[in-house]
Motif scaffolding. Sequence first.
Motif, PDB file in Angstrom:
ATOM      1  N   VAL A   1     -59.397 -42.447  -9.941  1.00  0.00           N
ATOM      2  CA  VAL A   1     -58.670 -41.880  -9.206  1.00  0.00           C
ATOM      3  C   VAL A   1     -58.211 -42.942  -8.049  1.00  0.00           C
ATOM      4  O   VAL A   1     -59.180 -43.388  -7.288  1.00  0.00           O
ATOM      5  CB  VAL A   1     -59.452 -40.742  -8.656  1.00  0.00           C
ATOM      6  N   HIS A   2     -56.879 -43.146  -7.970  1.00  0.00           N
ATOM      7  CA  HIS A   2     -56.425 -43.854  -6.811  1.00  0.00           C
ATOM      8  C   HIS A   2     -55.815 -43.190  -5.669  1.00  0.00           C
ATOM      9  O   HIS A   2     -55.120 -42.200  -6.116  1.00  0.00           O
ATOM     10  CB  HIS A   2     -55.398 -44.831  -7.482  1.00  0.00           C
ATOM     11  N   VAL A   3     -56.201 -43.338  -4.703  1.00  0.00           N
ATOM     12  CA  VAL A   3     -55.808 -42.614  -3.443  1.00  0.00           C
ATOM     13  C   VAL A   3     -55.284 -43.692  -2.278  1.00  0.00           C
ATOM     14  O   VAL A   3     -56.042 -44.577  -2.115  1.00  0.00           O
ATOM     15  CB  VAL A   3     -56.713 -41.795  -2.698  1.00  0.00           C
ATOM     16  N   SER A   4     -53.920 -43.281  -1.915  1.00  0.00           N
ATOM     17  CA  SER A   4     -53.450 -44.453  -1.079  1.00  0.00           C
ATOM     18  C   SER A   4     -54.044 -44.507   0.325  1.00  0.00           C
ATOM     19  O   SER A   4     -54.686 -43.393   0.707  1.00  0.00           O
ATOM     20  CB  SER A   4     -51.876 -43.933  -0.823  1.00  0.00           C
TER      21      SER A   4
ATOM     22  N   THR B   1     -58.129 -34.006  -6.870  1.00  0.00           N
ATOM     23  CA  THR B   1     -57.995 -33.483  -5.486  1.00  0.00           C
ATOM     24  C   THR B   1     -59.196 -33.462  -4.570  1.00  0.00           C
ATOM     25  O   THR B   1     -58.822 -33.556  -3.452  1.00  0.00           O
ATOM     26  CB  THR B   1     -57.958 -31.629  -5.944  1.00  0.00           C
ATOM     27  N   LEU B   2     -60.304 -33.510  -5.097  1.00  0.00           N
ATOM     28  CA  LEU B   2     -61.371 -33.597  -4.274  1.00  0.00           C
ATOM     29  C   LEU B   2     -61.657 -35.074  -3.836  1.00  0.00           C
ATOM     30  O   LEU B   2     -62.193 -35.451  -2.702  1.00  0.00           O
ATOM     31  CB  LEU B   2     -62.822 -33.259  -5.111  1.00  0.00           C
ATOM     32  N   THR B   3     -61.154 -35.967  -4.581  1.00  0.00           N
ATOM     33  CA  THR B   3     -61.256 -37.181  -4.130  1.00  0.00           C
ATOM     34  C   THR B   3     -60.209 -37.806  -2.832  1.00  0.00           C
ATOM     35  O   THR B   3     -60.660 -38.510  -2.060  1.00  0.00           O
ATOM     36  CB  THR B   3     -60.845 -38.408  -5.455  1.00  0.00           C
ATOM     37  N   ARG B   4     -59.098 -37.240  -3.437  1.00  0.00           N
ATOM     38  CA  ARG B   4     -58.106 -37.366  -2.023  1.00  0.00           C
ATOM     39  C   ARG B   4     -58.571 -36.705  -0.691  1.00  0.00           C
ATOM     40  O   ARG B   4     -58.610 -37.360   0.421  1.00  0.00           O
ATOM     41  CB  ARG B   4     -56.813 -36.685  -2.313  1.00  0.00           C
ATOM     42  N   ALA B   5     -59.399 -35.440  -0.890  1.00  0.00           N
ATOM     43  CA  ALA B   5     -59.907 -34.893   0.192  1.00  0.00           C
ATOM     44  C   ALA B   5     -60.992 -35.704   1.106  1.00  0.00           C
ATOM     45  O   ALA B   5     -61.393 -35.915   2.075  1.00  0.00           O
ATOM     46  CB  ALA B   5     -60.635 -33.444  -0.137  1.00  0.00           C
TER      47      ALA B   5
ATOM     48  N   LEU C   1     -67.376 -28.911  -0.979  1.00  0.00           N
ATOM     49  CA  LEU C   1     -66.184 -28.427  -0.388  1.00  0.00           C
ATOM     50  C   LEU C   1     -66.203 -28.089   1.131  1.00  0.00           C
ATOM     51  O   LEU C   1     -65.138 -28.259   1.681  1.00  0.00           O
ATOM     52  CB  LEU C   1     -66.418 -27.046  -1.293  1.00  0.00           C
ATOM     53  N   ASP C   2     -67.518 -28.058   1.537  1.00  0.00           N
ATOM     54  CA  ASP C   2     -67.498 -27.572   3.110  1.00  0.00           C
ATOM     55  C   ASP C   2     -67.184 -28.987   3.743  1.00  0.00           C
ATOM     56  O   ASP C   2     -66.577 -28.770   4.884  1.00  0.00           O
ATOM     57  CB  ASP C   2     -68.930 -27.329   3.576  1.00  0.00           C
ATOM     58  N   HIS C   3     -67.719 -29.950   3.223  1.00  0.00           N
ATOM     59  CA  HIS C   3     -67.476 -31.370   4.030  1.00  0.00           C
ATOM     60  C   HIS C   3     -66.153 -31.707   4.090  1.00  0.00           C
ATOM     61  O   HIS C   3     -65.670 -32.367   4.888  1.00  0.00           O
ATOM     62  CB  HIS C   3     -68.264 -32.453   3.051  1.00  0.00           C
ATOM     63  N   VAL C   4     -65.228 -31.388   2.975  1.00  0.00           N
ATOM     64  CA  VAL C   4     -63.580 -31.625   2.807  1.00  0.00           C
ATOM     65  C   VAL C   4     -62.903 -30.412   3.094  1.00  0.00           C
ATOM     66  O   VAL C   4     -61.665 -30.680   2.758  1.00  0.00           O
ATOM     67  CB  VAL C   4     -63.539 -32.190   1.571  1.00  0.00           C
TER      68      VAL C   4
END
Length: 362
Positions: free
Chosen positions: A126-129, A244-248, A306-309
């Motif tokens: 997963v690549h996130v900018s 989704t979680l990785t971006r968060a 989930l709480d963390h992000v």
Amino acid sequence: MRTVGVEEELLLVDPETGEPRAMSAAVLARAEREDAGQDVFEKELHEQMVEFATHPQSSMERLHAEISRCRKEAAGHAEEIGCTVAALATSPLPVSPAVGVNERYRWMERQYGIATREQLVLGCHVHVSVESDEEGVAVLDRLRPWLAVLTALSANSPFWQGKDSGYASYRSRVWQRWPSAGPTELFESPERYHRRVADMVATGVILDEGMIYFDARLSERYPTVEVRVSDVALHAETAALVATLTRALVETAAREWRDGREPVDPGVSLLRLSAWQAARSGLTGELLHPETMRRMPAEAVVRALLDHVTDALVDHGDLDRAREGCARLLRDGNGAMIQRALLERTESLRDVVTECVRHTQE
């Protein structure tokens, strides 16, 4: 809003027997003829696998749709030449992997021997900018304790050479055979990051920067952080959830850095134990809680993620999607749990593979 792109590796299999087929060259040649200039599909280390890369997306709904489309296109190209694709992170059936006819891959085979020949494992990157190397390294330093949870969620490789490995993500254990793979120490600055990479290449043990196989790294080609800990997921919606979680996680880490919060550093030794525990049990047992590095039920650790992000998910409009996706995996099972349930029902690893071919395009 940060954009996200996904690279997925898919296993080429016989549609009748489920056995891996070394046909990537033919699949890629057909894709090039049919989709000239698209550059969606790429060769990989072994001839029994093919990789695709999505375009960067800011909408997780659009990313999910593109992952699904790419999987269907890969299946279409494969079926035209007599095979198909399965989103399996290892082959359940016995296989003798065929290393690609590429000088880079041949160098790897000479350098690493059997570790290269046995490395038929399939992941999701997963690549996130990120805005800069400075932000990227700050993110890398703050992601580290949470990455094992992504492995547990995506785990989809319980079988190895015809037997149950005892792991939910055996792919991640095989991947650790590369000398540069795994968790890293804190880098603290782009200069230290790039110096460490240069020093590793200078040893001659690895060929170049492309062989920096950290759990998360600065991309060599794009202005992104690349997270590399996930199995290829059985379902496209799980791949989209991991993205989704990785971006968060990236956004949360960047905000902590901007707020002057120092990264938590459990140390590489504990990070390795956390990764092992996630690979071993997936979502069926206990994981190491990223904030305490003590064992807790997997459901509690997923809730902690989930709480963390949460703030980042809310700002991206992704909170409901993430909560529902995690609840679905905990309720219905990830790929490893589904594969084992299929084997219990059918008593045939061949049937497991052919069923997973169908799941791949759902």
